[in-house]
Write a protein that holds these residues in place. Sequence first.
Motif, PDB file in Angstrom:
ATOM      1  N   GLY A  68      -2.661  -4.900   1.189  1.00  0.00           N
ATOM      2  CA  GLY A  68      -2.027  -3.797   0.449  1.00  0.00           C
ATOM      3  C   GLY A  68      -1.198  -4.263  -0.735  1.00  0.00           C
ATOM      4  O   GLY A  68      -0.405  -5.199  -0.619  1.00  0.00           O
ATOM      5  N   PRO A  69      -1.350  -3.583  -1.889  1.00  0.00           N
ATOM      6  CA  PRO A  69      -0.633  -3.985  -3.106  1.00  0.00           C
ATOM      7  C   PRO A  69       0.874  -3.697  -3.033  1.00  0.00           C
ATOM      8  O   PRO A  69       1.319  -2.853  -2.262  1.00  0.00           O
ATOM      9  N   MET A  70       1.633  -4.409  -3.868  1.00  0.00           N
ATOM     10  CA  MET A  70       3.100  -4.285  -3.884  1.00  0.00           C
ATOM     11  C   MET A  70       3.575  -3.095  -4.727  1.00  0.00           C
ATOM     12  O   MET A  70       4.754  -2.731  -4.696  1.00  0.00           O
ATOM     13  N   GLY A  71       2.657  -2.559  -5.531  1.00  0.00           N
ATOM     14  CA  GLY A  71       3.005  -1.418  -6.375  1.00  0.00           C
ATOM     15  C   GLY A  71       1.735  -0.759  -6.875  1.00  0.00           C
ATOM     16  O   GLY A  71       0.635  -1.060  -6.392  1.00  0.00           O
ATOM     17  N   CYS A  72       1.889   0.123  -7.861  1.00  0.00           N
ATOM     18  CA  CYS A  72       0.714   0.802  -8.427  1.00  0.00           C
ATOM     19  C   CYS A  72       0.025  -0.143  -9.401  1.00  0.00           C
ATOM     20  O   CYS A  72       0.087   0.048 -10.627  1.00  0.00           O
ATOM     21  N   PHE A  73      -0.627  -1.154  -8.837  1.00  0.00           N
ATOM     22  CA  PHE A  73      -1.153  -2.250  -9.667  1.00  0.00           C
ATOM     23  C   PHE A  73      -2.295  -1.803 -10.580  1.00  0.00           C
ATOM     24  O   PHE A  73      -2.649  -2.509 -11.515  1.00  0.00           O
ATOM     25  N   GLU A  74      -2.856  -0.603 -10.303  1.00  0.00           N
ATOM     26  CA  GLU A  74      -3.925  -0.104 -11.178  1.00  0.00           C
ATOM     27  C   GLU A  74      -3.373   0.151 -12.577  1.00  0.00           C
ATOM     28  O   GLU A  74      -4.121   0.139 -13.553  1.00  0.00           O
ATOM     29  N   LYS A  82       1.237   4.140   2.163  1.00  0.00           N
ATOM     30  CA  LYS A  82       1.929   4.884   3.217  1.00  0.00           C
ATOM     31  C   LYS A  82       2.249   4.081   4.467  1.00  0.00           C
ATOM     32  O   LYS A  82       1.425   3.292   4.919  1.00  0.00           O
ATOM     33  N   GLY A  87       4.359   1.397  -1.746  1.00  0.00           N
ATOM     34  CA  GLY A  87       4.958   2.726  -1.567  1.00  0.00           C
ATOM     35  C   GLY A  87       5.704   2.860  -0.262  1.00  0.00           C
ATOM     36  O   GLY A  87       6.691   3.582  -0.163  1.00  0.00           O
ATOM     37  N   GLY A 110       0.835  -1.203   0.000  1.00  0.00           N
ATOM     38  CA  GLY A 110       0.000   0.000   0.000  1.00  0.00           C
ATOM     39  C   GLY A 110       0.860   1.238   0.000  1.00  0.00           C
ATOM     40  O   GLY A 110       2.092   1.159  -0.048  1.00  0.00           O
ATOM     41  N   PHE A 164       4.799   9.345 -13.288  1.00  0.00           N
ATOM     42  CA  PHE A 164       3.735   8.536 -12.694  1.00  0.00           C
ATOM     43  C   PHE A 164       2.680   8.245 -13.763  1.00  0.00           C
ATOM     44  O   PHE A 164       1.628   8.868 -13.823  1.00  0.00           O
ATOM     45  N   GLY A 175       9.955   4.754  -7.777  1.00  0.00           N
ATOM     46  CA  GLY A 175       9.663   3.317  -7.713  1.00  0.00           C
ATOM     47  C   GLY A 175       8.156   3.102  -7.716  1.00  0.00           C
ATOM     48  O   GLY A 175       7.452   3.679  -6.891  1.00  0.00           O
ATOM     49  N   LEU A 176       7.687   2.271  -8.664  1.00  0.00           N
ATOM     50  CA  LEU A 176       6.244   2.042  -8.740  1.00  0.00           C
ATOM     51  C   LEU A 176       5.866   0.568  -8.566  1.00  0.00           C
ATOM     52  O   LEU A 176       4.695   0.218  -8.601  1.00  0.00           O
ATOM     53  N   TYR A 228       9.734   2.557   0.353  1.00  0.00           N
ATOM     54  CA  TYR A 228      10.750   3.581   0.045  1.00  0.00           C
ATOM     55  C   TYR A 228      11.164   4.365   1.279  1.00  0.00           C
ATOM     56  O   TYR A 228      12.288   4.863   1.350  1.00  0.00           O
ATOM     57  N   SER A 242      -0.198   5.035   7.520  1.00  0.00           N
ATOM     58  CA  SER A 242      -1.528   4.449   7.692  1.00  0.00           C
ATOM     59  C   SER A 242      -1.457   2.983   8.138  1.00  0.00           C
ATOM     60  O   SER A 242      -2.468   2.375   8.432  1.00  0.00           O
ATOM     61  N   LYS A 243      -0.236   2.425   8.177  1.00  0.00           N
ATOM     62  CA  LYS A 243      -0.121   1.005   8.534  1.00  0.00           C
ATOM     63  C   LYS A 243       0.690   0.771   9.814  1.00  0.00           C
ATOM     64  O   LYS A 243       0.992  -0.362  10.161  1.00  0.00           O
TER      65      LYS A 243
HETATM   66  P1  AMP Z   1      -3.373   1.613   0.726  1.00  0.00           P
HETATM   67  O1  AMP Z   1      -4.761   2.183   0.626  1.00  0.00           O
HETATM   68  O2  AMP Z   1      -2.506   2.291   1.712  1.00  0.00           O
HETATM   69  O3  AMP Z   1      -3.375   0.108   0.860  1.00  0.00           O
HETATM   70  O4  AMP Z   1      -2.687   1.958  -0.663  1.00  0.00           O
HETATM   71  C1  AMP Z   1      -3.119   1.430  -1.884  1.00  0.00           C
HETATM   72  C2  AMP Z   1      -2.557   2.296  -2.980  1.00  0.00           C
HETATM   73  O5  AMP Z   1      -1.160   2.333  -2.871  1.00  0.00           O
HETATM   74  C3  AMP Z   1      -2.863   1.779  -4.359  1.00  0.00           C
HETATM   75  O6  AMP Z   1      -3.733   2.667  -4.996  1.00  0.00           O
HETATM   76  C4  AMP Z   1      -1.495   1.755  -5.033  1.00  0.00           C
HETATM   77  O7  AMP Z   1      -1.519   2.298  -6.338  1.00  0.00           O
HETATM   78  C5  AMP Z   1      -0.653   2.633  -4.138  1.00  0.00           C
HETATM   79  N1  AMP Z   1       0.759   2.293  -4.240  1.00  0.00           N
HETATM   80  C6  AMP Z   1       1.332   1.100  -4.099  1.00  0.00           C
HETATM   81  N2  AMP Z   1       2.642   1.161  -4.363  1.00  0.00           N
HETATM   82  C7  AMP Z   1       2.939   2.437  -4.673  1.00  0.00           C
HETATM   83  C8  AMP Z   1       4.107   3.128  -5.063  1.00  0.00           C
HETATM   84  N3  AMP Z   1       5.259   2.477  -5.172  1.00  0.00           N
HETATM   85  N4  AMP Z   1       4.028   4.441  -5.316  1.00  0.00           N
HETATM   86  C9  AMP Z   1       2.845   5.079  -5.204  1.00  0.00           C
HETATM   87  N5  AMP Z   1       1.701   4.492  -4.858  1.00  0.00           N
HETATM   88  C10 AMP Z   1       1.726   3.174  -4.596  1.00  0.00           C
END
Ligand code: AMP
Length: 397
Positions: free
Chosen positions: A321-327, A201, A224, A199, A276, A296-297, A227, A204-205
């Motif tokens: 939480g995703p490993m990157g900007c999976f969208e 931030k 995210g 995810g 981005f 880093g995305l 980093y 938030s975790k």
């Molecule tokens: P969360 O709601 O905190 O679980 O964050 C989910 C969001 O984190 C998703 O929309 C992702 O696109 C975003 N995200 C994940 N990895 C990255 C990254 N490396 N840089 C920016 N956003 C990210």
Amino acid sequence: MLNKKSVDDINVKGQKVLVRCDFNVPLIDGKITDENRLVAALPTIKKLVADGGKIILCSHLGKPKGVAKPELSLAPVAARLSELLGQEVKFAADPEVVGPNAKAAVEAMKDGEIVLLENTRYRAEETKNGEALSKELASLCDVFVNDAFGTAHRAHCSNVGVTQYVDTAVVGYLMQKEIDFLGNAVNNPERPFVAILGGAKVSSKISVIENLLEKVDTLIIGGGMAYTFAKAQGGTVGESLLEADYCEYALNMIQKAKDKGVKLLLPVDNVIADEFSNDANTKIVSCGEIPDGWQGLDIGPETAKMYADAVKEAKTVVWNGPMGCFEMPNFAAGTEAVAKALADTDAVTIIGGGDSAAAVNQLGYGDKMTHISTGGGASLEFLEGKELPGVAAANDK
Ligand code: AMP
């Protein structure tokens, strides 16, 4: 160990049963565009019908903020539920939720019949856990069933307040499953126990990281928030998401993991981009070596392999939480690799709600997971080790 009474522990024959469901479905022009939440509610409703209860359903829908907005009426839900159940779900269209229609409909009910009340958030006091609506809801029923996990982290009239005015308050099958997996499996896991957190931030975790560090054998961090850990360890992160205020915290967590003997896995490589955007130029670089102008995305291929290997050894895995900007498809590989690793393992796999649940379902791995939580915020608070008011309000066994 959370041990709450459920619909299997009560006899509802001839009883008026108020069931708090999560019918907060997406609607476009009055049409339900995703009915997963309705389908998920059916087992509890069918069980109560089969047992001869008089079933009064209630839910919120969207955020009408105390105003009876017609576009947020539960009328379409009543119509679709009638089709899914193969029996009429009578809609009580009272803007005040518990009004003349609801009272008359409940009065006239026979065993096994179903009534749906109007959107509970048409009443402003619903989200303030006010006394009047709680009492009015309780006055309709003999027994209360909470099957709405999505709102379990909030104390509202329809899931918490109402329980003060009924003798019997139990959980439905959906809630029971969430308690079994997010509550009990996380607190009493089969080991090795691996948690994967991603995810945007760190901030938030924080509570999730701290709570899980007390319980897991391995903690994997991606997304995210990685980093901030990389920067804290002296790396360069270019334009990547960074919470500079949390670098010290990240170092403390690294130390805490060491002290506790928890294996903490952080990315060793990243997919970086020069903007981005899905169409950005990309490169794979070692973690902490991101040049200026790049961000880093996603986690890199070596990291994805390392994380998948860690999952292979596990007996219980929790993922949030995703490993990157999976969208963006070009930055989805890391999240996909983790989803696939979870789909392939024999471990108990528990997916926190929100983005990771969406990713797993989109990729078609949904039926390979042991449990996919239906609540985003609620599942996160469960993983933080917090007591959820909606769960706490049910009677103990
Ligand atoms: P969360 O709601 O905190 O679980 O964050 C989910 C969001 O984190 C998703 O929309 C992702 O696109 C975003 N995200 C994940 N990895 C990255 C990254 N490396 N840089 C920016 N956003 C990210």
